[in-house]
Design an enzyme around this catalytic site. Structure first.
Site, PDB file in Angstrom:
ATOM      1  N   ASP A   1       0.820  -1.213   0.000  1.00  0.00           N
ATOM      2  CA  ASP A   1       0.000   0.000   0.000  1.00  0.00           C
ATOM      3  C   ASP A   1       0.854   1.264   0.000  1.00  0.00           C
ATOM      4  O   ASP A   1       2.044   1.238   0.343  1.00  0.00           O
ATOM      5  CB  ASP A   1      -0.957   0.019   1.202  1.00  0.00           C
ATOM      6  CG  ASP A   1      -0.234   0.094   2.542  1.00  0.00           C
ATOM      7  OD1 ASP A   1       0.775  -0.614   2.720  1.00  0.00           O
ATOM      8  OD2 ASP A   1      -0.677   0.870   3.424  1.00  0.00           O
TER       9      ASP A   1
ATOM     10  N   GLU B   1       0.048  -1.362   5.634  1.00  0.00           N
ATOM     11  CA  GLU B   1       1.103  -0.954   6.565  1.00  0.00           C
ATOM     12  C   GLU B   1       0.987   0.519   6.921  1.00  0.00           C
ATOM     13  O   GLU B   1       1.213   0.921   8.062  1.00  0.00           O
ATOM     14  CB  GLU B   1       2.483  -1.248   5.948  1.00  0.00           C
ATOM     15  CG  GLU B   1       3.651  -1.095   6.918  1.00  0.00           C
ATOM     16  CD  GLU B   1       4.319   0.280   6.907  1.00  0.00           C
ATOM     17  OE1 GLU B   1       5.264   0.487   7.683  1.00  0.00           O
ATOM     18  OE2 GLU B   1       3.884   1.163   6.128  1.00  0.00           O
TER      19      GLU B   1
END
Length: 411
Positions: A81, A176
């Site tokens: 991400d 994350e």
């Protein structure tokens, strides 16, 4: 060595994988699975037959051992991400070949200038091939550089079975950037004993220490009355929340006034109405006692302000986020030592550093997988001025190749 890291990186950053801190789903955005599916496909095409994406969007894969020695299973991890701080939609990567050492003006928004004055690390990269975004989005080097480096190293190891190493587990994670990256990792399925996140910045950096981190939510309850008949009755939760934020110190304890080993109290979101307003904070420091000291201080501010507004009440809720991974890594010194040796063998001087933040490795370390953080080359993170050197990425690939060999030799 023939690298594929640059081509992979340019491909991966064009896939929008931005995570969403306001989402209650996991992953927080479905689009993160677009990259996960591509990675599984590429790994399978490279001959890594067990590559798979689970229902949560995690990618697991194995590079089988090429040695008869008993070597601990090592995990290589990167997150897919990108940060919510800056748009990740429609990323247009630009390669500035043989960087001339001058300021880089980003074409889609010429007000975005990556200046060598404000980015001294960039000033040292003359002659490198520098990749930037076009000026309207972040680049996504955090952490698609790590993803591309692990993928390139995996390809190389599969093509060169003569390189001796133990079994290697690959793990690519979503979310994350919103602090939930390893929430649903199946540690039994992962089956590794030690790990490394590829999510560090400058060339040669090796991080074995992170902040310890908590979230705090203050909820203020006021009294809502029609404003035309409010005298002596209305108590505004919005104004009380604003007063709490205003009481935070101006010259210490904030991200904008601290560095090195100094912690902070940082309001990141405020929302609500006259009747109820919430303030979300992140609290950071390197030890739990210091963290708790900041929380005690913030609670005292809240109580003092609320007491000045009869009729108002407030609650103070702490959520543990992650802890300093050094507590775990100090019990397994070889994990960091082997990474230092690998960085040296890649022809780079190791730089031991502390992270003013966290990585998936912070949580993984406390989940039983001691996991320091190795450089990728990603710089100026979470911004439109993010950049990376192709040559730094190639050194990260070299480091991975040496790392798995060091583990085999030392076992």
């Amino acid at each position: 060595m023939e690298y594929t890291v640059k081509e992979r990186f340019l491909r991966y950053v064009q896939i929008d994988t931005q995570s969403d801190p306001q989402s209650s789903t996991f992953p927080s955005t479905e689009k993160q699975k677009d990259l996960a599916r591509l990675l599984v496909q590429e790994l399978q095409e490279a001959g890594i037959t067990d590559a798979e994406m689970d229902e949560h969007g995690y990618v697991y894969a194995t590079i089988p051992a090429t040695t008869a020695k008993q070597v601990p299973v090592i995990c290589l991890c990167a997150h897919m991400d990108t940060a919510p701080d800056c748009s990740g939609t429609g990323v247009k990567p630009i390669v500035h070949e043989k960087f001339d050492g001058k300021d880089i003006v980003l074409p889609d928004d010429p007000s975005q200038v990556i200046s060598v004055q404000h980015h001294p690390y960039l000033a040292g990269k003359t002659g490198h091939d520098i990749i930037t975004a076009s000026g309207t989005t972040l680049l996504g080097a955090d952490n698609k550089a790590g993803v591309a480096e692990i993928m390139d190293a995996a390809r190389y190891l599969v093509l060169h079975p003569e390189i001796k190493h133990g079994a290697i587990r690959l793990l690519f994670t979503p979310d994350e950037e919103v602090g939930r990256g390893v929430e649903h990792v199946n540690m039994e399925r992962l089956g590794a004993q030690f790990g490394y996140t590829m999510d560090g910045g400058e060339l040669g950096s090796l991080e074995d220490e992170t902040f310890a981190a908590d979230g705090v939510q203050i909820t203020v309850h006021g009294v809502s009355v029609h404003p035309g008949a409010a005298k002596g009755k209305l108590v505004s939760a919005i104004k009380i929340a604003a007063a709490i934020v205003d009481q935070l110190p101006k010259d210490i304890l904030s991200p904008e006034t601290t560095e090195d080993r100094q912690g902070f109290i940082h309001p990141v979101r405020i929302q609500g109405s006259v009747e109820k307003t919430t303030i979300d904070f992140i609290i950071r420091d390197f030890t739990v006692p210091e963290l708790q000291g900041h929380e005690f201080y913030l609670r005292k501010i809240m109580e003092t302000v609320v007491k000045q507004h009869p009729g108002a009440t407030a609650s103070f809720e702490i959520t543990a986020q992650y802890r300093n991974m050094k507590e775990v890594l100090d019990k397994h010194p070889q994990v960091t030592a082997y990474a230092e040796e690998a960085i040296r063998r890649a022809g780079v001087g190791p730089l031991k550093m502390s992270i003013r933040g966290g990585t998936d490795g912070s949580r993984l370390s406390f989940m039983g997988l001691p996991c320091p953080n190795i450089f990728t080359g990603e710089m100026a993170l979470h911004s439109k001025q993010e950049y990376i050197s192709v040559q730094d990425m190639e050194k990260a690939v070299d480091t991975i190749i040496h790392l798995v060999q060091v583990w085999e030799e030392k076992s």
